[in-house]
Design a protein around this motif. Structure first.
Motif, short mmCIF file in Angstrom:
data_model
loop_
_atom_site.label_atom_id
_atom_site.label_comp_id
_atom_site.label_asym_id
_atom_site.label_seq_id
_atom_site.Cartn_x
_atom_site.Cartn_y
_atom_site.Cartn_z
N THR A 1 0.78 -1.24 0.00
CA THR A 1 0.00 0.00 0.00
C THR A 1 0.81 1.29 0.00
N GLY A 2 2.05 1.26 0.53
CA GLY A 2 2.80 2.50 0.62
C GLY A 2 4.31 2.32 0.58
N HIS A 3 5.00 3.37 0.24
CA HIS A 3 6.46 3.36 0.09
C HIS A 3 7.16 3.38 1.45
N GLY A 4 8.34 2.77 1.49
CA GLY A 4 9.10 2.70 2.73
C GLY A 4 9.59 4.04 3.26
N LEU A 5 9.75 5.01 2.38
CA LEU A 5 10.21 6.32 2.83
C LEU A 5 9.15 7.05 3.65
N LYS A 6 7.95 6.49 3.72
CA LYS A 6 6.91 7.04 4.58
C LYS A 6 7.32 6.96 6.05
N ASP A 7 8.11 5.96 6.40
CA ASP A 7 8.45 5.71 7.80
C ASP A 7 9.95 5.41 7.95
N PRO A 8 10.79 6.43 7.72
CA PRO A 8 12.24 6.18 7.79
C PRO A 8 12.72 5.80 9.19
N ASP A 9 12.03 6.27 10.22
CA ASP A 9 12.43 5.94 11.59
C ASP A 9 12.38 4.44 11.84
N ARG A 10 11.35 3.79 11.31
CA ARG A 10 11.23 2.35 11.51
C ARG A 10 12.37 1.62 10.82
N THR A 11 12.76 2.09 9.65
CA THR A 11 13.86 1.47 8.94
C THR A 11 15.15 1.53 9.75
N ILE A 12 15.43 2.70 10.27
CA ILE A 12 16.66 2.88 11.05
C ILE A 12 16.66 1.98 12.28
N LYS A 13 15.50 1.76 12.88
CA LYS A 13 15.41 0.89 14.05
C LYS A 13 15.53 -0.58 13.68
N THR A 14 15.29 -0.89 12.43
CA THR A 14 15.24 -2.29 11.98
C THR A 14 16.59 -2.81 11.49
N VAL A 15 17.42 -1.93 10.93
CA VAL A 15 18.68 -2.37 10.32
C VAL A 15 19.87 -1.90 11.15
N LYS A 16 21.03 -2.51 10.88
CA LYS A 16 22.26 -2.10 11.54
C LYS A 16 22.79 -0.81 10.91
N PRO A 17 23.33 0.10 11.70
CA PRO A 17 23.88 1.34 11.12
C PRO A 17 25.15 1.04 10.33
N PRO A 18 25.56 1.92 9.43
CA PRO A 18 26.79 1.70 8.67
C PRO A 18 28.01 1.59 9.60
N LYS A 19 28.89 0.69 9.27
CA LYS A 19 30.11 0.54 10.04
C LYS A 19 31.10 1.64 9.66
N ILE A 20 31.73 2.24 10.63
CA ILE A 20 32.70 3.31 10.37
C ILE A 20 34.10 2.70 10.20
#
Length: 362
Positions: free
Chosen positions: A329-348
């Protein structure tokens, strides 16, 4: 040869099936014509004889299926000389209403539940210039308020209680049938306020009455476990789910959703937040599709039904290839906060060639 449909909105493409007259000023952002994508992964998961398709509504202009209904609702509001519209929203309706109102040059008022709307959706309503008010209460409280306001004052309600919304949204079922050459055997979709399942079923029945298709699909809807009033049979006073678009405890189209379920011989069931997030990640990793969590409820439901043997033993009378369409029903950019909580952050890493090659195993 260029296909002119690629440059038409749903009113122009399906005008003969819509309540549009020569007096209706058409407000469109060229919505619709979203892709119906074959999923090899999900088809293989179900096994031989199944073909699973994904209707990706996230590619509508404001990123959700709501645009289909809003083009008709706003166009008819202008025809009726409305100067302002109002809606309650968990996000997608507000984004769509504000965009189409901006295009039409009329005022848009939005009531949202305080702290319960995804950032991507809120930003859309704000940038389009809507008057956005956060209500201390849930979506159902906000909806009751806008219903009362629109009943007493000259401002047009554009939630799915507005029948023109349903008229526009039914065009997605037309597109599915046009692409497949007939209706699918099953359609699986998220259920929140239940306007969308109502609209799809209306569209399928009308297309069959017009002789455009020969059969009707079984309608399979899925609510989040913590926001499943239709499944539980009572209003949920404090609905809870990470899928904000379907976090609704008293659906406006409750009875119509039950009718779609019963007339089609389908079902409305629940999926857990974990099942939703698993499907959310699966779509991204296996299909390259970034959807908002509520969208993934359809695929979560498909996987749940596969595991309990629904398609194998419980559903009879199917012959040959079985087609299933899952609505995203909708694009993932609708809820970027959920994405960030779901995946690992980039490794530095150090800005060093050897360090980078080590990390990527080259």
């Amino acid at each position: 040869m260029i296909n002119p449909y690629n440059y038409w909105g749903v009113i122009a493409r399906y005008k003969k099936y819509l309540p549009i007259t020569n007096r209706t000023p058409i407000i469109t952002l060229n919505e619709g014509n979203t892709p119906l994508l074959y999923s090899e992964y999900l088809s293989n998961l179900l096994g031989k004889g199944f073909r699973v398709y994904l209707k990706y509504e996230g590619l509508n202009p404001t990123g959700s299926f709501k645009d289909r209904g809003m083009t008709v609702a706003i166009s008819k509001a202008l025809e009726e000389k409305a100067k302002a519209v109002i809606c309650a929203s968990t996000g997608n309706t507000s984004a769509s209403a504000s965009a189409y109102s901006a295009k039409a040059g009329i005022k848009c008022v939005v009531l949202i539940p305080e702290g319960a709307i995804a950032l991507g959706k809120l930003s859309q309503a704000l940038i389009h210039g809507a008057i956005v008010l956060a209500v201390r209460g849930n979506f159902d409280i906000a909806l009751n308020l806008v219903r009362e306001i629109s009943a007493k004052f000259p401002i047009t309600l554009v939630n799915s209680l507005n029948p023109y919304r349903i008229e526009g949204q039914k065009t997605a079922s037309f597109e599915i049938c046009d692409a497949l050459g007939d209706a699918p055997d099953f359609q699986i979709m998220p259920v929140g306020n239940a306007g969308n399942i109502t609209a799809y079923w209306k569209g399928y029945k009308e297309y069959k009455a017009f002789g455009k298709i020969k059969k009707l699909p079984r309608m399979l809807g899925f609510q989040a476990e913590g926001a499943a009033p239709i499944v539980k049979g009572h209003i949920i006073r404090n609905p809870q789910t990470i899928a904000t678009a379907i976090r609704i405890g008293n659906p406006a189209s409750w009875k119509q959703a039950e009718l779609a379920r019963d007339e089609s011989g389908g079902l409305i069931d629940t999926v857990s937040d974990k099942q939703i997030l698993d499907a959310y990640r699966l779509l991204a990793v296996k299909e390259g599709l970034f959807v908002e969590p509520a969208s993934a409820a359809s695929v979560a439901g498909l996987i749940k039904l596969k595991k309990i043997g629904y398609f194998g033993g419980k559903v009879q009378g199917l012959k040959g290839i079985t087609t299933i369409v899952c609505i995203l029903t909708g694009h993932g950019l609708k809820d970027p906060d959920r994405t960030i909580k779901t995946v690992k952050p980039p490794k530095i890493v150090q800005a060093d060639l050897k360090a980078i090659l080590k990390e990527i195993n080259l």
